[in-house]
Design a protein around this motif. Structure first.
Motif, PDB file in Angstrom:
ATOM      1  N   TYR A 127       0.984  -1.298   0.077  1.00 23.98           N
ATOM      2  CA  TYR A 127       0.106   0.005  -0.126  1.00 23.98           C
ATOM      3  C   TYR A 127       0.814   1.215   0.156  1.00 23.98           C
ATOM      4  CZ  TYR A 127      -3.411  -3.534   1.037  1.00 23.98           C
ATOM      5  OH  TYR A 127      -4.141  -4.575   0.999  1.00 23.98           O
ATOM      6  N   ALA A 128       2.114   1.084   0.263  1.00 23.77           N
ATOM      7  CA  ALA A 128       3.021   2.252   0.213  1.00 23.77           C
ATOM      8  C   ALA A 128       3.021   3.182  -1.358  1.00 23.77           C
ATOM      9  CB  ALA A 128       4.572   1.932   0.295  1.00 23.77           C
ATOM     10  N   VAL A 129       2.744   2.646  -2.016  1.00 25.01           N
ATOM     11  CA  VAL A 129       2.588   3.182  -3.605  1.00 25.01           C
ATOM     12  C   VAL A 129       1.412   4.168  -3.810  1.00 25.01           C
ATOM     13  CG1 VAL A 129       3.973   1.689  -4.877  1.00 25.01           C
ATOM     14  CG2 VAL A 129       1.840   1.296  -4.677  1.00 25.01           C
ATOM     15  N   ARG A 130       0.515   3.884  -3.129  1.00 28.25           N
ATOM     16  CA  ARG A 130      -0.791   4.748  -3.013  1.00 28.25           C
ATOM     17  C   ARG A 130      -1.068   5.423  -1.920  1.00 28.25           C
ATOM     18  NH1 ARG A 130      -5.497  -0.088  -2.802  1.00 28.25           N
ATOM     19  NH2 ARG A 130      -5.802   0.454  -0.691  1.00 28.25           N
ATOM     20  N   GLY A 131      -0.051   5.527  -0.968  1.00 29.56           N
ATOM     21  CA  GLY A 131      -0.007   6.565   0.151  1.00 29.56           C
ATOM     22  C   GLY A 131      -0.663   5.814   1.466  1.00 29.56           C
ATOM     23  N   GLY A 132      -0.849   4.506   1.564  1.00 31.66           N
ATOM     24  CA  GLY A 132      -1.228   3.802   2.628  1.00 31.66           C
ATOM     25  C   GLY A 132      -2.405   3.035   2.484  1.00 31.66           C
ATOM     26  N   PRO A 133      -2.995   2.273   3.293  1.00 35.90           N
ATOM     27  CA  PRO A 133      -3.919   1.345   2.993  1.00 35.90           C
ATOM     28  C   PRO A 133      -5.186   2.026   3.553  1.00 35.90           C
ATOM     29  CG  PRO A 133      -2.940   0.644   5.029  1.00 35.90           C
ATOM     30  CD  PRO A 133      -2.085   1.814   4.391  1.00 35.90           C
ATOM     31  N   THR A 134      -6.451   1.728   3.115  1.00 34.85           N
ATOM     32  CA  THR A 134      -7.881   2.311   3.418  1.00 34.85           C
ATOM     33  C   THR A 134      -8.131   1.438   4.711  1.00 34.85           C
ATOM     34  OG1 THR A 134      -9.095   0.833   2.183  1.00 34.85           O
ATOM     35  CG2 THR A 134      -8.389   2.956   0.874  1.00 34.85           C
ATOM     36  N   LYS A 135      -9.255   1.939   5.295  1.00 32.92           N
ATOM     37  CA  LYS A 135      -9.775   1.166   6.364  1.00 32.92           C
ATOM     38  C   LYS A 135     -10.395  -0.329   5.912  1.00 32.92           C
ATOM     39  CE  LYS A 135     -11.032   5.184   9.221  1.00 32.92           C
ATOM     40  NZ  LYS A 135     -12.047   5.940   9.752  1.00 32.92           N
ATOM     41  N   GLU A 136     -11.003  -0.165   4.875  1.00 36.96           N
ATOM     42  CA  GLU A 136     -11.295  -1.616   4.211  1.00 36.96           C
ATOM     43  C   GLU A 136     -10.217  -2.473   4.037  1.00 36.96           C
ATOM     44  OE1 GLU A 136     -13.887  -4.737   3.706  1.00 36.96           O
ATOM     45  OE2 GLU A 136     -14.360  -2.523   4.144  1.00 36.96           O
ATOM     46  N   ASP A 137      -9.155  -1.842   3.428  1.00 32.29           N
ATOM     47  CA  ASP A 137      -7.723  -2.882   3.017  1.00 32.29           C
ATOM     48  C   ASP A 137      -7.602  -3.620   4.633  1.00 32.29           C
ATOM     49  OD1 ASP A 137      -7.716  -2.153   0.482  1.00 32.29           O
ATOM     50  OD2 ASP A 137      -6.326  -0.398   1.125  1.00 32.29           O
ATOM     51  N   LEU A 138      -7.471  -2.425   5.464  1.00 31.55           N
ATOM     52  CA  LEU A 138      -6.991  -3.015   7.016  1.00 31.55           C
ATOM     53  C   LEU A 138      -7.825  -3.972   7.521  1.00 31.55           C
ATOM     54  CD1 LEU A 138      -5.696   0.423   8.387  1.00 31.55           C
ATOM     55  CD2 LEU A 138      -4.270  -1.334   7.755  1.00 31.55           C
ATOM     56  N   ARG A 139      -9.138  -3.722   7.413  1.00 35.30           N
ATOM     57  CA  ARG A 139     -10.090  -4.823   7.801  1.00 35.30           C
ATOM     58  C   ARG A 139     -10.114  -6.099   7.293  1.00 35.30           C
ATOM     59  NH1 ARG A 139     -15.811  -3.977   8.934  1.00 35.30           N
ATOM     60  NH2 ARG A 139     -16.280  -4.637   6.603  1.00 35.30           N
ATOM     61  N   GLN A 140      -9.682  -6.212   5.982  1.00 32.34           N
ATOM     62  CA  GLN A 140      -9.372  -7.218   5.296  1.00 32.34           C
ATOM     63  C   GLN A 140      -8.061  -8.029   5.944  1.00 32.34           C
ATOM     64  OE1 GLN A 140     -11.518  -8.790   3.463  1.00 32.34           O
ATOM     65  NE2 GLN A 140     -12.650  -6.908   4.000  1.00 32.34           N
ATOM     66  N   HIS A 141      -7.279  -7.165   6.502  1.00 33.45           N
ATOM     67  CA  HIS A 141      -5.934  -7.849   7.090  1.00 33.45           C
ATOM     68  C   HIS A 141      -6.156  -8.049   8.421  1.00 33.45           C
ATOM     69  CE1 HIS A 141      -2.928  -7.559   3.685  1.00 33.45           C
ATOM     70  NE2 HIS A 141      -3.645  -6.383   3.412  1.00 33.45           N
ATOM     71  N   GLY A 142      -7.534  -8.089   8.736  1.00 32.66           N
ATOM     72  CA  GLY A 142      -7.657  -8.594  10.291  1.00 32.66           C
ATOM     73  C   GLY A 142      -7.846  -7.137  11.476  1.00 32.66           C
ATOM     74  N   TRP A 143      -7.730  -6.130  10.935  1.00 31.43           N
ATOM     75  CA  TRP A 143      -8.003  -5.080  11.815  1.00 31.43           C
ATOM     76  C   TRP A 143      -9.393  -4.762  12.316  1.00 31.43           C
ATOM     77  CZ3 TRP A 143      -4.383  -0.345  12.294  1.00 31.43           C
ATOM     78  CH2 TRP A 143      -3.199  -0.797  11.893  1.00 31.43           C
ATOM     79  N   TRP A 144      -9.563  -4.219  13.402  1.00 35.77           N
ATOM     80  CA  TRP A 144     -11.062  -3.697  13.716  1.00 35.77           C
ATOM     81  C   TRP A 144     -11.107  -2.519  13.889  1.00 35.77           C
ATOM     82  CZ3 TRP A 144     -12.013  -2.087  18.603  1.00 35.77           C
ATOM     83  CH2 TRP A 144     -11.061  -2.160  19.369  1.00 35.77           C
ATOM     84  N   PHE A 145     -12.149  -1.772  13.846  1.00 33.88           N
ATOM     85  CA  PHE A 145     -12.519  -0.229  14.037  1.00 33.88           C
ATOM     86  C   PHE A 145     -13.474  -0.379  15.042  1.00 33.88           C
ATOM     87  CE2 PHE A 145     -10.047  -0.643  10.126  1.00 33.88           C
ATOM     88  CZ  PHE A 145      -9.182   0.706  10.483  1.00 33.88           C
ATOM     89  N   GLU A 146     -13.609   0.906  15.625  1.00 28.20           N
ATOM     90  CA  GLU A 146     -14.887   1.309  16.413  1.00 28.20           C
ATOM     91  C   GLU A 146     -15.972   1.834  15.396  1.00 28.20           C
ATOM     92  OE1 GLU A 146     -13.879   3.707  19.595  1.00 28.20           O
ATOM     93  OE2 GLU A 146     -13.389   1.806  20.865  1.00 28.20           O
ATOM     94  N   CYS A 147     -17.385   1.418  15.610  1.00 22.37           N
ATOM     95  CA  CYS A 147     -18.270   2.318  14.930  1.00 22.37           C
ATOM     96  C   CYS A 147     -18.112   3.730  14.906  1.00 22.37           C
ATOM     97  CB  CYS A 147     -19.657   1.763  15.106  1.00 22.37           C
ATOM     98  SG  CYS A 147     -21.050   2.488  14.079  1.00 22.37           S
ATOM     99  N   GLU A 148     -18.110   4.509  13.834  1.00 23.69           N
ATOM    100  CA  GLU A 148     -18.102   5.923  13.591  1.00 23.69           C
ATOM    101  C   GLU A 148     -19.308   6.753  13.956  1.00 23.69           C
ATOM    102  OE1 GLU A 148     -14.995   7.615  11.321  1.00 23.69           O
ATOM    103  OE2 GLU A 148     -14.480   5.520  10.703  1.00 23.69           O
ATOM    104  N   HIS A 149     -20.454   5.789  14.020  1.00 18.44           N
ATOM    105  CA  HIS A 149     -21.660   6.717  14.200  1.00 18.44           C
ATOM    106  C   HIS A 149     -21.556   7.279  15.764  1.00 18.44           C
ATOM    107  CE1 HIS A 149     -26.109   7.322  13.691  1.00 18.44           C
ATOM    108  NE2 HIS A 149     -26.301   6.974  14.960  1.00 18.44           N
ATOM    109  N   GLU A 150     -22.306   8.279  15.906  1.00 16.39           N
ATOM    110  CA  GLU A 150     -22.177   9.057  17.190  1.00 16.39           C
ATOM    111  C   GLU A 150     -22.711   8.296  18.534  1.00 16.39           C
ATOM    112  OE1 GLU A 150     -24.016  13.067  19.186  1.00 16.39           O
ATOM    113  OE2 GLU A 150     -23.823  12.891  16.956  1.00 16.39           O
ATOM    114  N   ASN A 151     -21.641   8.260  19.279  1.00 13.64           N
ATOM    115  CA  ASN A 151     -21.986   7.409  20.804  1.00 13.64           C
ATOM    116  C   ASN A 151     -22.111   5.884  20.340  1.00 13.64           C
ATOM    117  OD1 ASN A 151     -21.822   9.675  22.154  1.00 13.64           O
ATOM    118  ND2 ASN A 151     -23.951  10.256  21.496  1.00 13.64           N
ATOM    119  N   CYS A 152     -21.878   5.295  19.367  1.00 14.11           N
ATOM    120  CA  CYS A 152     -22.027   3.710  19.345  1.00 14.11           C
ATOM    121  C   CYS A 152     -20.874   3.185  19.628  1.00 14.11           C
ATOM    122  CB  CYS A 152     -22.340   3.381  17.820  1.00 14.11           C
ATOM    123  SG  CYS A 152     -22.663   1.738  17.615  1.00 14.11           S
ATOM    124  N   TYR A 153     -19.541   3.115  18.949  1.00 15.66           N
ATOM    125  CA  TYR A 153     -18.419   2.534  19.658  1.00 15.66           C
ATOM    126  C   TYR A 153     -18.442   1.001  19.215  1.00 15.66           C
ATOM    127  CZ  TYR A 153     -18.216   7.291  21.182  1.00 15.66           C
ATOM    128  OH  TYR A 153     -18.091   8.783  21.286  1.00 15.66           O
TER     129      TYR A 153
END
Length: 116
Positions: free
Chosen positions: A55-81
């Motif tokens: 992903y270096a050639v395109r400036g880094g991975p997107t959040k979707e890319d990272l999710r496909q590599h096993g990363w998780w994120f908190e929901c960004e809807h207000e007060n959800c998490y």
């Protein structure tokens, strides 16, 4: 020398929480370049992540890319998490939403303000 991907995080928290991907030639340069507010260089760790080098050639991975590599994120809807992993929720316009809030943003993401 080509840049390599490093996962940089605060040593006081789990590696999978609050980490960022940085492209650098050494772990020290990755730690120095990481955008980790409230941490100093000596409180950071840099772990080599060769699976993210592509992903270096395109400036880094997107959040979707990272999710496909096993990363998780908190929901960004207000007060959800809620924790959103690769097998649930989704990414709309660079924001991650849980299954419960994803339909709100897929219907008309440009017309719906964050948190409504």
């Amino acid at each position: 020398m080509s840049v390599k991907a490093y996962i940089v995080s605060d040593v006081s928290v789990d590696l999978d929480r609050g980490a960022v991907v940085v492209f650098a030639d050494t772990p020290g340069h990755a730690k120095a370049a990481a955008d980790l507010p409230f941490t100093v260089f000596t409180d950071r760790r840099a772990k080599r992540a060769p699976e993210l080098d592509q992903y270096a050639v395109r400036g880094g991975p997107t959040k979707e890319d990272l999710r496909q590599h096993g990363w998780w994120f908190e929901c960004e809807h207000e007060n959800c998490y809620d924790r959103v992993e690769s097998d649930c929720g989704g990414v709309v316009n660079g924001h991650v939403y849980c299954d419960g809030h994803l339909p709100l943003y897929r219907e008309a993401p440009e017309a719906r303000p964050r948190g409504s």
